[in-house]
Structure formats: structure tokens, C-alpha cells
Design a protein around this motif. Structure first.
Motif, PDB file in Angstrom:
ATOM      1  N   GLU A   2      -8.848   5.778   7.475  1.00 25.25           N
ATOM      2  CA  GLU A   2      -8.154   6.171   8.690  1.00 25.25           C
ATOM      3  C   GLU A   2      -6.635   6.074   8.507  1.00 25.25           C
ATOM      4  O   GLU A   2      -6.119   5.141   7.917  1.00 25.25           O
ATOM      5  CB  GLU A   2      -8.590   5.244   9.834  1.00 25.25           C
ATOM      6  CG  GLU A   2      -8.073   5.671  11.199  1.00 25.25           C
ATOM      7  CD  GLU A   2      -8.610   4.790  12.309  1.00 25.25           C
ATOM      8  OE1 GLU A   2      -8.078   4.878  13.432  1.00 25.25           O
ATOM      9  OE2 GLU A   2      -9.567   4.021  12.050  1.00 25.25           O
ATOM     10  N   GLY A   3      -5.938   7.081   9.018  1.00 24.31           N
ATOM     11  CA  GLY A   3      -4.484   7.099   8.906  1.00 24.31           C
ATOM     12  C   GLY A   3      -3.971   7.866   7.710  1.00 24.31           C
ATOM     13  O   GLY A   3      -2.762   7.922   7.472  1.00 24.31           O
ATOM     14  N   GLY A   4      -4.881   8.462   6.930  1.00 21.04           N
ATOM     15  CA  GLY A   4      -4.473   9.267   5.788  1.00 21.04           C
ATOM     16  C   GLY A   4      -4.257   8.501   4.504  1.00 21.04           C
ATOM     17  O   GLY A   4      -3.916   9.090   3.471  1.00 21.04           O
ATOM     18  N   ALA A   5      -4.449   7.177   4.548  1.00 22.84           N
ATOM     19  CA  ALA A   5      -4.320   6.388   3.314  1.00 22.84           C
ATOM     20  C   ALA A   5      -5.561   6.583   2.451  1.00 22.84           C
ATOM     21  O   ALA A   5      -6.549   7.184   2.864  1.00 22.84           O
ATOM     22  CB  ALA A   5      -4.131   4.915   3.648  1.00 22.84           C
ATOM     23  N   GLU A   6      -5.498   6.071   1.242  1.00 20.68           N
ATOM     24  CA  GLU A   6      -6.614   6.194   0.298  1.00 20.68           C
ATOM     25  C   GLU A   6      -6.965   4.803  -0.217  1.00 20.68           C
ATOM     26  O   GLU A   6      -6.087   3.950  -0.374  1.00 20.68           O
ATOM     27  CB  GLU A   6      -6.226   7.117  -0.852  1.00 20.68           C
ATOM     28  CG  GLU A   6      -7.389   7.619  -1.679  1.00 20.68           C
ATOM     29  CD  GLU A   6      -6.983   8.706  -2.654  1.00 20.68           C
ATOM     30  OE1 GLU A   6      -7.867   9.238  -3.339  1.00 20.68           O
ATOM     31  OE2 GLU A   6      -5.772   9.022  -2.734  1.00 20.68           O
ATOM     32  N   ARG A   7      -8.249   4.581  -0.448  1.00 24.20           N
ATOM     33  CA  ARG A   7      -8.711   3.302  -0.988  1.00 24.20           C
ATOM     34  C   ARG A   7      -9.379   3.558  -2.333  1.00 24.20           C
ATOM     35  O   ARG A   7     -10.340   4.324  -2.414  1.00 24.20           O
ATOM     36  CB  ARG A   7      -9.686   2.618  -0.028  1.00 24.20           C
ATOM     37  CG  ARG A   7      -9.931   1.132  -0.330  1.00 24.20           C
ATOM     38  CD  ARG A   7     -10.768   0.500   0.755  1.00 24.20           C
ATOM     39  NE  ARG A   7     -10.960  -0.940   0.562  1.00 24.20           N
ATOM     40  CZ  ARG A   7     -10.194  -1.878   1.105  1.00 24.20           C
ATOM     41  NH1 ARG A   7      -9.176  -1.525   1.894  1.00 24.20           N
ATOM     42  NH2 ARG A   7     -10.422  -3.164   0.892  1.00 24.20           N
ATOM     43  N   ILE A  65      -7.500  -1.162  -3.861  1.00 28.64           N
ATOM     44  CA  ILE A  65      -6.124  -0.931  -3.423  1.00 28.64           C
ATOM     45  C   ILE A  65      -6.147   0.118  -2.320  1.00 28.64           C
ATOM     46  O   ILE A  65      -6.696   1.210  -2.511  1.00 28.64           O
ATOM     47  CB  ILE A  65      -5.229  -0.448  -4.575  1.00 28.64           C
ATOM     48  CG1 ILE A  65      -5.279  -1.421  -5.749  1.00 28.64           C
ATOM     49  CG2 ILE A  65      -3.803  -0.250  -4.099  1.00 28.64           C
ATOM     50  CD1 ILE A  65      -4.577  -0.910  -6.997  1.00 28.64           C
ATOM     51  N   GLU A  66      -5.559  -0.217  -1.181  1.00 28.46           N
ATOM     52  CA  GLU A  66      -5.479   0.732  -0.071  1.00 28.46           C
ATOM     53  C   GLU A  66      -4.017   0.989   0.252  1.00 28.46           C
ATOM     54  O   GLU A  66      -3.257   0.065   0.528  1.00 28.46           O
ATOM     55  CB  GLU A  66      -6.199   0.185   1.163  1.00 28.46           C
ATOM     56  CG  GLU A  66      -6.196   1.166   2.337  1.00 28.46           C
ATOM     57  CD  GLU A  66      -6.977   0.654   3.524  1.00 28.46           C
ATOM     58  OE1 GLU A  66      -6.469   0.777   4.664  1.00 28.46           O
ATOM     59  OE2 GLU A  66      -8.100   0.115   3.318  1.00 28.46           O
ATOM     60  N   LYS A  67      -3.618   2.279   0.226  1.00 28.05           N
ATOM     61  CA  LYS A  67      -2.229   2.637   0.475  1.00 28.05           C
ATOM     62  C   LYS A  67      -2.095   4.158   0.518  1.00 28.05           C
ATOM     63  O   LYS A  67      -3.053   4.888   0.246  1.00 28.05           O
ATOM     64  CB  LYS A  67      -1.322   2.095  -0.628  1.00 28.05           C
ATOM     65  CG  LYS A  67      -1.601   2.692  -2.014  1.00 28.05           C
ATOM     66  CD  LYS A  67      -0.686   2.124  -3.076  1.00 28.05           C
ATOM     67  CE  LYS A  67       0.731   2.538  -2.849  1.00 28.05           C
ATOM     68  NZ  LYS A  67       1.673   1.909  -3.789  1.00 28.05           N
ATOM     69  N   HIS A  68      -0.895   4.634   0.821  1.00 28.83           N
ATOM     70  CA  HIS A  68      -0.558   6.040   0.652  1.00 28.83           C
ATOM     71  C   HIS A  68      -0.016   6.180  -0.772  1.00 28.83           C
ATOM     72  O   HIS A  68       1.155   5.894  -1.029  1.00 28.83           O
ATOM     73  CB  HIS A  68       0.479   6.483   1.684  1.00 28.83           C
ATOM     74  CG  HIS A  68      -0.040   6.504   3.093  1.00 28.83           C
ATOM     75  ND1 HIS A  68      -0.693   7.592   3.620  1.00 28.83           N
ATOM     76  CD2 HIS A  68      -0.026   5.565   4.060  1.00 28.83           C
ATOM     77  CE1 HIS A  68      -1.045   7.332   4.870  1.00 28.83           C
ATOM     78  NE2 HIS A  68      -0.656   6.090   5.155  1.00 28.83           N
ATOM     79  N   PHE A  69      -0.856   6.588  -1.696  1.00 24.91           N
ATOM     80  CA  PHE A  69      -0.466   6.663  -3.101  1.00 24.91           C
ATOM     81  C   PHE A  69       0.517   7.816  -3.318  1.00 24.91           C
ATOM     82  O   PHE A  69       0.307   8.929  -2.829  1.00 24.91           O
ATOM     83  CB  PHE A  69      -1.689   6.878  -3.991  1.00 24.91           C
ATOM     84  CG  PHE A  69      -2.585   5.684  -4.112  1.00 24.91           C
ATOM     85  CD1 PHE A  69      -2.404   4.766  -5.129  1.00 24.91           C
ATOM     86  CD2 PHE A  69      -3.607   5.477  -3.204  1.00 24.91           C
ATOM     87  CE1 PHE A  69      -3.230   3.657  -5.239  1.00 24.91           C
ATOM     88  CE2 PHE A  69      -4.445   4.379  -3.305  1.00 24.91           C
ATOM     89  CZ  PHE A  69      -4.246   3.464  -4.318  1.00 24.91           C
TER      90      PHE A  69
END
Length: 355
Positions: free
Chosen positions: A10-15, A113-117
Motif C-alpha cells: 500500500e502506498g506504492g512502495a515495494e517489499r 526491505i520495504e521502501k520506494h526503491f
């Protein structure tokens, strides 16, 4: 590096769930994980219990799963670990939420790792994954009458070929050049960026001279290392001395040095280049960047909002890739990266001149 799982949240981030297979992978991860990211994994933590039956020993260590909101990342090369610190945001024990913890990530530890890569961070992970599947360094040992060839995998070494010959005098004796010829043929078929040629005595130098006459391009990728024996024991000596790590490092530095040399040559001959953040950003908007050169430390500082650039570094990287250009992230630890730092930490080889 092995990617175990990858999906959007959710929110467009990637895990992304991954497992580092080497010290190189941990080195790469220090430029992927940043303050503000979420990182999760198994760990141990000292837990203080309120239990009358236990003495006050400062607590006992328990195995936990934790997810932390990252505030610090430190690569400890000589301890073979990446230390990721932050506040516990999720945990298998609710009473630990909000406390500070440090994840000590070592080789073969699984982490999420969860973030906007950023595009170059994804590229760094994928390149590390490709390096796991495709060995880039080979080890050959040679002594009188026998040679062996090994590939260096993330999990160790694997023997690929054994070549033997009858030595000595008489009608069954085999010319040692035949041994060298077969060894050169095997090495020539291998997809290796660099080769360590090891063994006792002068046989390896004789083998290298043969390769230099037979295949000069192959010979350029070979470095000799003295060992007390050949075969598995010789390979162990090579690895123990760190020759493979040194060769990998030199190969990476050589690639970066070649690009820096081309950049400085173009500057000297007034060919199309750009250097410095503003000039590179302008060239990117024109779609003129063929190869982008950017310093890893500078990229990290800019992403953290602590830099001095007036441009969005991630936007530049993404635009170059969308336009079919190459992006090379330089290490600031070596001379080519230091030369790039002197040019503002970012530069580009251009397809054409822009006014």
C-alpha cells in the motif's frame, strides 16, 4: 544475492525479501537501505523479565522477528556484517515495540526491505543477483602433469575440469604444451571476467607464457598466485589469501577507470560530455546521455536530503534509463570515484553535443 519474494504494498512502495550470499552483497546493501526504510528479519534480543524466580542477570536473549524503522546503516567489512539500527515498528513480542534495536545482517541471513526503491537501487540488487548465478572469477591450478579449473560461486568453489598428462621420458610421455593447450581451451570457453592461475614452482609461469602466445586477450584476464600445491589445496590457499576478492575489486576498478579515462579524454578533446549536477540534468532533459556516471556516496547524501545539489538525482537516473542510457554507480573508495568526486560527483558521456 538471492531475491526470495518481491511485491508492491500500500502506498506504492515495494517489499523485497532477499538473502545476501557474499560480503560483496552486504557492501551493495549499504547503498540500498536508507534512513526511513522498513527492514525486517530474525534476530536475538536481550529481554528483561519481571519474574521473581529469575535473578537480575540483565535479561536473557530471545529469538525474535522484528521490523525496524531504519535510522542508521553501517557496513562493517572486517566483521562481515551490515548493522541496521532503528526503532522497532513491528515485533513478535508487543512489549518491544518502540524500543531501539540493531539488526546484524550477515551472509545468508534473510531480510525484508520495504521502501520506494530508486531505479539504480533495483539495478544494484538485480546485478548482485545475476553475479550469484554467473561466476565472474575462475581459479586454475597447474603443476607438472596436472591442471584443474574451478569456478568461484557464492557458496564456495566448484571443480569444472581436470586435465592430466603423463610426464617424464619415453614413448608415452606427453608434451607439456599439450597440457597447456587443453588448459587454455577450457579457460577460453569460460565466462569469467578474471582468472587466477595458481600452483607451485615455475609451471604456472610457463603455462601463462603459452597462453600469451596463443590467446593474448585471454592472458590479459589472468593473474598468477604462488601456492604450495595444486588442486583443492591450492584453491584453498588462493581463497585464504584473498586473491579472488582482490581480483574482483580490481576488475570493478578497471571498468570504472576506463569510463573516467574516456570522460577526461573527451573533456580534453572538446567532445560531448557533461559534468556537475546542473549540466548533467540539462543533458538528461535533452535525451543526450549515453552513459551516466554518479558517485555512490553523493547519491546517498542527496537522497537523504543532506546534499547541496539543486537537482533531483533519482529523477536524473530514472530519465537516463527511460531514454536507453546506461547508469554506472561509482564507489567512492577507489581512485576513479575520487576523480569523479572532483568533477562534482556526477558526469555523463553524451550521444551528441548540446548548446
Amino acid at each position: 544475492m538471492r531475491i526470495q519474494d518481491r511485491y508492491h504494498v500500500e502506498g506504492g512502495a515495494e517489499r523485497i525479501t532477499l538473502v545476501p550470499d557474499s560480503l560483496d552483497d552486504l557492501w551493495h546493501l549499504q547503498y540500498v537501505v536508507e534512513p526511513g526504510d522498513r527492514v525486517a528479519g530474525d534476530t536475538t534480543r536481550r529481554i528483561t523479565r519481571d519474574d521473581e524466580e529469575l535473578r537480575d542477570t540483565g535479561g536473557e536473549r530471545e529469538h525474535l522477528w522484528v521490523e525496524i524503522a531504519v535510522d542508521s546503516v553501517e557496513f562493517h567489512k572486517f566483521a562481515n556484517r551490515l548493522r541496521i539500527g532503528g526503532e522497532i515498528a513491528d515485533c513478535s513480542r508487543e512489549d518491544q515495540l518502540g524500543l531501539h534495536h540493531t539488526l546484524n545482517v550477515e551472509v545468508h541471513d534473510e531480510i525484508e526491505i520495504e521502501k520506494h526503491f530508486a531505479p539504480d537501487q533495483i539495478e544494484r540488487i538485480e546485478e548482485a543477483e545475476a553475479a550469484t548465478d554467473e561466476p565472474d572469477v575462475a581459479i586454475a591450478t597447474v603443476e607438472e602433469g596436472e591442471a584443474a579449473v574451478y569456478t568461484v560461486e557464492a557458496y564456495g568453489t566448484e571443480e569444472r575440469a581436470t586435465i592430466t598428462s603423463t610426464t617424464g621420458k619415453g614413448e608415452f610421455a606427453r608434451d607439456r604444451d599439450e597440457l597447456f593447450e587443453e588448459l587454455a581451451t577450457v579457460l577460453g570457453r569460460m565466462d569469467a571476467d578474471a582468472i587466477v592461475l595458481a600452483g607451485p614452482g615455475f609451471t604456472k609461469q610457463d603455462a601463462l607464457k603459452y597462453v600469451e602466445n596463443d590467446d593474448p586477450e585471454l592472458a590479459e584476464r589472468i593473474r598468477t598466485v604462488d601456492t604450495s600445491s595444486g588442486g583443492d589445496r591450492g584453491v584453498h590457499e588462493v581463497l585464504k589469501r584473498g586473491a579472488v576478492d582482490e581480483l574482483r575489486e580490481e576488475t570493478r576498478i578497471a571498468e570504472e577507470a576506463e569510463l573516467i579515462d574516456e570522460l577526461t579524454a573527451r573533456i580534453g578533446s572538446d567532445e560531448p560530455v557533461a559534468y556537475g549536477p546542473d549540466a548533467v540534468a540539462e543533458a538528461t532533459e535533452f535525451g543526450a546521455v549515453e552513459t551516466l556516471l554518479v558517485l555512490d556516496d553523493r547519491l546517498r547524501v542527496e537522497r537523504a536530503g543532506e546534499g547541496e545539489w539543486s537537482i533531483d538525482a533519482d529523477h536524473v537516473v530514472e530519465r537516463v534509463e527511460q531514454q536507453g542510457g546506461d547508469v554506472v554507480v561509482f564507489s567512492g573508495e577507489f581512485d576513479p570515484g575520487q576523480q569523479l568526486a572532483n568533477l562534482g560527483g556526477i558526469a555523463a558521456l553524451l550521444r551528441y553535443r548540446i548548446d
